[in-house]
Scaffold this motif. Structure first.
Motif, PDB file in Angstrom:
ATOM      1  N   ASN A  40       0.833  -1.184   0.000  1.00  0.00           N
ATOM      2  CA  ASN A  40       0.000   0.000   0.000  1.00  0.00           C
ATOM      3  C   ASN A  40       0.873   1.240   0.000  1.00  0.00           C
ATOM      4  OD1 ASN A  40      -1.886   2.145   1.067  1.00  0.00           O
ATOM      5  ND2 ASN A  40      -3.273   0.383   1.217  1.00  0.00           N
ATOM      6  N   LEU A  41       0.326   2.308  -0.537  1.00  0.00           N
ATOM      7  CA  LEU A  41       1.023   3.593  -0.564  1.00  0.00           C
ATOM      8  C   LEU A  41       1.428   4.043   0.835  1.00  0.00           C
ATOM      9  CD1 LEU A  41       1.821   6.206  -2.169  1.00  0.00           C
ATOM     10  CD2 LEU A  41      -0.475   7.047  -1.652  1.00  0.00           C
ATOM     11  N   ILE A  42       0.636   3.682   1.853  1.00  0.00           N
ATOM     12  CA  ILE A  42       0.955   4.133   3.204  1.00  0.00           C
ATOM     13  C   ILE A  42       2.135   3.379   3.801  1.00  0.00           C
ATOM     14  CG2 ILE A  42      -1.434   4.828   3.630  1.00  0.00           C
ATOM     15  CD1 ILE A  42      -1.754   2.309   5.355  1.00  0.00           C
ATOM     16  N   ASN A  43       2.636   2.352   3.095  1.00  0.00           N
ATOM     17  CA  ASN A  43       3.804   1.588   3.558  1.00  0.00           C
ATOM     18  C   ASN A  43       4.855   1.556   2.451  1.00  0.00           C
ATOM     19  OD1 ASN A  43       5.450  -0.137   5.127  1.00  0.00           O
ATOM     20  ND2 ASN A  43       4.467  -1.964   4.272  1.00  0.00           N
ATOM     21  N   PRO A  44       5.378   2.720   2.045  1.00  0.00           N
ATOM     22  CA  PRO A  44       6.262   2.765   0.874  1.00  0.00           C
ATOM     23  C   PRO A  44       7.605   2.083   1.072  1.00  0.00           C
ATOM     24  CG  PRO A  44       6.209   4.895   1.968  1.00  0.00           C
ATOM     25  CD  PRO A  44       5.152   4.054   2.625  1.00  0.00           C
ATOM     26  N   THR A  45       8.030   1.852   2.317  1.00  0.00           N
ATOM     27  CA  THR A  45       9.301   1.168   2.543  1.00  0.00           C
ATOM     28  C   THR A  45       9.148  -0.346   2.510  1.00  0.00           C
ATOM     29  OG1 THR A  45       9.039   1.147   4.955  1.00  0.00           O
ATOM     30  CG2 THR A  45      10.111   3.087   3.970  1.00  0.00           C
ATOM     31  N   GLY A  46       7.906  -0.848   2.459  1.00  0.00           N
ATOM     32  CA  GLY A  46       7.686  -2.294   2.419  1.00  0.00           C
ATOM     33  C   GLY A  46       7.979  -2.991   3.730  1.00  0.00           C
TER      34      GLY A  46
ATOM     35  N   ASN B  76       5.344  -0.848  -2.195  1.00  0.00           N
ATOM     36  CA  ASN B  76       6.622  -1.544  -2.281  1.00  0.00           C
ATOM     37  C   ASN B  76       6.392  -2.996  -2.677  1.00  0.00           C
ATOM     38  OD1 ASN B  76       9.077  -3.074  -0.795  1.00  0.00           O
ATOM     39  ND2 ASN B  76       9.662  -0.968  -1.257  1.00  0.00           N
ATOM     40  N   TYR B  77       7.168  -3.483  -3.643  1.00  0.00           N
ATOM     41  CA  TYR B  77       7.011  -4.835  -4.166  1.00  0.00           C
ATOM     42  C   TYR B  77       8.355  -5.554  -4.158  1.00  0.00           C
ATOM     43  CZ  TYR B  77       2.515  -3.192  -6.016  1.00  0.00           C
ATOM     44  OH  TYR B  77       1.251  -2.675  -6.141  1.00  0.00           O
ATOM     45  N   ALA B  78       8.294  -6.873  -4.268  1.00  0.00           N
ATOM     46  CA  ALA B  78       9.493  -7.682  -4.393  1.00  0.00           C
ATOM     47  C   ALA B  78       9.708  -8.033  -5.864  1.00  0.00           C
ATOM     48  CB  ALA B  78       9.357  -8.952  -3.563  1.00  0.00           C
ATOM     49  N   PHE B  79      10.970  -8.082  -6.272  1.00  0.00           N
ATOM     50  CA  PHE B  79      11.307  -8.270  -7.683  1.00  0.00           C
ATOM     51  C   PHE B  79      12.353  -9.360  -7.867  1.00  0.00           C
ATOM     52  CE2 PHE B  79       9.777  -3.975  -7.281  1.00  0.00           C
ATOM     53  CZ  PHE B  79       9.108  -3.697  -8.465  1.00  0.00           C
ATOM     54  N   PHE B  80      12.170 -10.169  -8.900  1.00  0.00           N
ATOM     55  CA  PHE B  80      13.204 -11.032  -9.465  1.00  0.00           C
ATOM     56  C   PHE B  80      13.589 -10.410 -10.805  1.00  0.00           C
ATOM     57  CE2 PHE B  80      12.507 -15.594  -7.595  1.00  0.00           C
ATOM     58  CZ  PHE B  80      12.824 -15.115  -6.341  1.00  0.00           C
ATOM     59  N   ASN B  81      14.838  -9.990 -10.926  1.00  0.00           N
ATOM     60  CA  ASN B  81      15.306  -9.389 -12.184  1.00  0.00           C
ATOM     61  C   ASN B  81      14.350  -8.299 -12.671  1.00  0.00           C
ATOM     62  OD1 ASN B  81      17.487 -11.081 -12.088  1.00  0.00           O
ATOM     63  ND2 ASN B  81      16.761 -12.479 -13.670  1.00  0.00           N
TER      64      ASN B  81
ATOM     65  N   GLY C  35       1.111 -12.120  -0.467  1.00  0.00           N
ATOM     66  CA  GLY C  35       0.310 -12.647  -1.557  1.00  0.00           C
ATOM     67  C   GLY C  35       0.769 -12.135  -2.910  1.00  0.00           C
ATOM     68  N   THR C  36       1.880 -11.390  -2.970  1.00  0.00           N
ATOM     69  CA  THR C  36       2.413 -10.913  -4.245  1.00  0.00           C
ATOM     70  C   THR C  36       3.820 -11.464  -4.404  1.00  0.00           C
ATOM     71  OG1 THR C  36       3.251  -8.894  -3.224  1.00  0.00           O
ATOM     72  CG2 THR C  36       1.052  -8.804  -4.183  1.00  0.00           C
ATOM     73  N   VAL C  37       3.925 -12.773  -4.260  1.00  0.00           N
ATOM     74  CA  VAL C  37       5.186 -13.485  -4.222  1.00  0.00           C
ATOM     75  C   VAL C  37       6.147 -13.000  -5.300  1.00  0.00           C
ATOM     76  CG1 VAL C  37       6.187 -15.783  -4.448  1.00  0.00           C
ATOM     77  CG2 VAL C  37       3.931 -15.523  -3.430  1.00  0.00           C
ATOM     78  N   HIS C  38       7.426 -12.799  -4.916  1.00  0.00           N
ATOM     79  CA  HIS C  38       8.404 -12.589  -5.974  1.00  0.00           C
ATOM     80  C   HIS C  38       8.887 -13.972  -6.389  1.00  0.00           C
ATOM     81  CE1 HIS C  38      10.312 -12.054  -2.050  1.00  0.00           C
ATOM     82  NE2 HIS C  38      11.539 -12.061  -2.525  1.00  0.00           N
ATOM     83  N   ALA C  39       8.665 -14.283  -7.671  1.00  0.00           N
ATOM     84  CA  ALA C  39       8.806 -15.661  -8.108  1.00  0.00           C
ATOM     85  C   ALA C  39       9.307 -15.739  -9.539  1.00  0.00           C
ATOM     86  CB  ALA C  39       7.460 -16.390  -8.006  1.00  0.00           C
ATOM     87  N   SER C  40       9.891 -16.894  -9.846  1.00  0.00           N
ATOM     88  CA  SER C  40      10.221 -17.259 -11.214  1.00  0.00           C
ATOM     89  C   SER C  40       9.573 -18.602 -11.505  1.00  0.00           C
ATOM     90  CB  SER C  40      11.741 -17.386 -11.403  1.00  0.00           C
ATOM     91  OG  SER C  40      12.369 -16.131 -11.411  1.00  0.00           O
ATOM     92  N   GLY C  41       9.101 -18.776 -12.746  1.00  0.00           N
ATOM     93  CA  GLY C  41       8.514 -20.046 -13.147  1.00  0.00           C
ATOM     94  C   GLY C  41       9.476 -20.794 -14.048  1.00  0.00           C
ATOM     95  N   TYR C  42       9.760 -22.061 -13.704  1.00  0.00           N
ATOM     96  CA  TYR C  42      10.653 -22.887 -14.514  1.00  0.00           C
ATOM     97  C   TYR C  42       9.832 -24.005 -15.135  1.00  0.00           C
ATOM     98  CZ  TYR C  42      13.945 -20.312 -11.697  1.00  0.00           C
ATOM     99  OH  TYR C  42      14.623 -19.285 -11.072  1.00  0.00           O
ATOM    100  N   PHE C  43       9.811 -24.048 -16.452  1.00  0.00           N
ATOM    101  CA  PHE C  43       8.999 -25.006 -17.193  1.00  0.00           C
ATOM    102  C   PHE C  43       9.919 -26.059 -17.788  1.00  0.00           C
ATOM    103  CE2 PHE C  43       7.105 -20.910 -17.166  1.00  0.00           C
ATOM    104  CZ  PHE C  43       5.744 -21.099 -17.014  1.00  0.00           C
ATOM    105  N   THR C  44       9.801 -27.298 -17.318  1.00  0.00           N
ATOM    106  CA  THR C  44      10.641 -28.375 -17.822  1.00  0.00           C
ATOM    107  C   THR C  44       9.831 -29.251 -18.764  1.00  0.00           C
ATOM    108  OG1 THR C  44      11.922 -28.387 -15.776  1.00  0.00           O
ATOM    109  CG2 THR C  44      12.092 -30.322 -17.177  1.00  0.00           C
TER     110      THR C  44
END
Length: 599
Positions: A182-188, A357-362, A487-496
């Motif tokens: 949320n905007l009210i928690n910009p530092t995450g 504030n969000y979590a990021f992979f690359n 609930g906004t997981v920072h994730a990568s999907g690996y498809f084998t």
């Protein structure tokens, strides 16, 4: 060429073991009605909690290698959807039973039913939990134990004890998470738990007998807090982590991140003149602030004599946990030294154009696609090998079956982060110290690396992991800690080998029905487009980036300026100008949101 006598004997032994497991195999069925119950596990606050069949803590699941596990889920929550993930089980060939909503299934809506059915082929200590919108800290979490008739330490202990560690929140997840991202928690800043639990309670007592050896199966089933654990006056011998048997390793104290498990053997003393504290301490370095009055510790006791006092645990100036990186698997699996596919993943926390504030992979933050990713695999034909159809915000990577994959995780964040890989256990081949920065390719690798499915990377450090892409399904790597808490997981999907999945997997009707009942598509690309799989118009995407030059510090200053102004107006209203109406409040929030994307 004729087989050698040794190879014939080896194959015969393997066949006998397989036949033995088949003889003892059973179908183990659990019927779970997911319901609300009222609980107060820390004695400080009564709140609604998600239980099973009207009870909480939820049931322990026990099975044996070779069994078929069936869980019939019926969602009776009334106001929330749900799902179940069986953490640490690879689900090789049954990825549609894995449980992550948006990845392998749709959520199960209120009134909906869903059956999970799969064969158990891994022994060890696991757990199960909701994998829908950060829900499981509300109570839908419990231990899952897979017994092994061939357990190498089966003759070295007398009894088995399950011990879960967890953090506990007084506020329910949905309102809590709404304020987190949320905007009210910009530092995450992650929500700080209100307390810690041991077997979902406090002041746990465990009756023990002198001279006996107990195997404690320990699991951190919490949302956020890593925990330090020690059994005062007793030494642990680690024999398993995350389903991987290890050579015995003595430890006075261990550290478990959220989602990690560890089995230890502890031999009791011969005397009964004292009881001993079991001390678990939440890792306060993960908390941005320490709320006044927070008790980060939870204590249980090994009770030799119930008439004796229960002593307080010793006060420690610092923690010195066992380094799990030094563990050696009993199977002696050698380092994968010929890498086919090396992937660098840089992890950070940052703000987007909505000010949150969000979590990021690359530089990609995960957003759930409209179609569960597995269903896109199954409905896209030859295009399944094209990562683009899964949407930008799933961070899809296509792997070839049998590839040796190296993951280089660079933690560009000042906090510890646990990472979990669905469908595999990693070889942990290198882990830096804190503040080491990005991996520079100069690590020294062990010949027989520790393996587990959940690993911890140090603050502003790095870790190098390897695994074989031998599970022809959809696997995801994601972080625990902030992940289940937002609930906004920072994730990568690996498809084998997606083509193998298409050949061998059929989605059951009850799985498709929960999608249809909610009007959710079950085919097509991430946007639900079945005609042009490269057309992602309408796909769920993240908010736009911040404008150039606008930094998180500026957001913080802006938010507090706006809040200060808003509070000033509220004070004026309180002194007699009149209450601020709903429309004025909405307008104020709108102005704050608009300000958050401007320089």
């Amino acid at each position: 060429m004729a087989s050698s006598p040794l190879s014939i004997i080896s194959r015969s032994i393997a066949l006998l073991l397989l036949l033995s497991r088949l003889v003892h195999a059973a179908t183990v069925t659990y019927d779970f009605n997911i319901t609300w119950v009222i609980t107060n596990p820390d004695g400080a606050f009564q709140r609604p909690t998600i239980g099973v069949n009207g009870q909480w803590p939820i049931p322990l699941i026990r099975v044996t290698v070779g069994d078929t596990l069936v869980v019939n889920l019926n969602n009776q929550l009334g106001n929330q959807s749900t799902s179940l993930h069986f953490h640490g089980l690879y689900m090789n060939g049954t990825t549609h039973m894995d449980g992550p909503v948006g990845t392998t299934q749709c959520s199960v809506p209120p009134g909906g039913s869903f059956t999970y059915k799969f064969e158990i082929d891994q022994p060890g200590t696991y757990w199960y939990h909701s994998h829908d919108q950060g829900q499981y800290p509300d109570g839908l979490r419990g231990a899952l134990i897979v017994h092994d008739p061939e357990f190498p330490y089966k003759d070295q202990y007398d009894e088995e004890i399950i011990l879960t560690l967890s953090d506990w929140y007084h506020e329910q997840m949905r309102p809590l998470l709404k304020n987190f991202v949320n905007l009210i928690n910009p530092t995450g800043a992650e929500p700080v738990p209100n307390g810690a639990l041991m077997n979902e309670t406090q002041n746990l007592t465990i009756a023990v007998e002198p001279g006996k050896t107990y195997m404690f199966r320990i699991a951190n089933i919490g949302a956020f807090a890593g925990q330090y654990l020690r059994f005062e006056g007793h030494t642990m011998r680690i024999v398993e982590v995350d389903g991987i048997y290890t050579e015995p390793a003595e430890a006075e104290e261990i550290y478990l991140t959220a989602a990690q498990r560890c089995s230890v053997l502890i031999t009791m003393k011969n005397e009964t003149d004292s009881n001993f504290a079991i001390a678990a301490n939440m890792d306060e370095t993960l908390f941005d602030t320490i709320p006044p009055g927070l008790n980060s510790n939870v204590t249980g006791w090994l009770v030799y004599d119930k008439t004796k006092d229960l002593p307080k645990p010793a006060l420690l100036e610092s923690f010195d946990p066992f380094d799990d990186f030094t563990l050696v698997p009993t199977d002696g699996m050698q380092l994968y030294d010929s890498v086919d596919h090396s992937i660098q993943v840089d992890v950070k926390m940052d703000n987007l154009g909505d000010g949150a504030n969000y979590a990021f992979f690359n530089n990609i933050t995960y957003v759930r696609p409209k179609v569960p990713t597995l269903y896109t695999v199954l409905s896209s034909g030859s295009s399944a090998a094209n990562a683009e159809i899964y949407g930008v915000n799933t961070h899809a990577i296509i792997l070839q079956k049998g590839d040796i994959v190296e993951l280089i995780l660079n933690n560009d964040d000042p906090g510890r982060h646990p990472f979990h890989l669905h469908g595999h256990a990693f070889q942990t081949v290198f882990r830096s110290e804190e503040l080491a920065g990005f991996y520079q390719g100069d690590g020294e690798f062990p010949k027989v690396p520790m393996r587990r499915d959940t690993v911890m990377v140090n603050p502003n450090g790095n870790i190098v992991l390897r695994f074989v892409a031998d599970n022809p399904d959809k696997s995801i790597t994601h972080s625990y800690g902030s992940a289940p808490a937002n609930g906004t997981v920072h994730a990568s999907g690996y498809f084998t080998a997606p083509e193998d999945v298409q050949k061998n997997l059929v989605i059951p009707e009850d799985h498709l029905k929960v999608c249809q009942d909610q009007g959710l598509p079950t085919a097509g690309n991430a946007a639900g487009n079945t005609k042009d799989l490269l057309d992602l118009t309408g796909a769920n995407v993240s908010p736009p980036p911040l404008p150039a030059g606008f930094r998180p510090k500026g957001i913080v200053a802006l938010v507090f300026s706006c809040l200060s102004a808003f509070l000033g107006i509220a004070v004026i209203a309180w002194y007699g100008v009149g209450e601020i109406g709903t429309s004025e409040l909405a307008a104020a929030k709108k102005r704050i949101a608009q300000a958050g994307v401007e320089k």
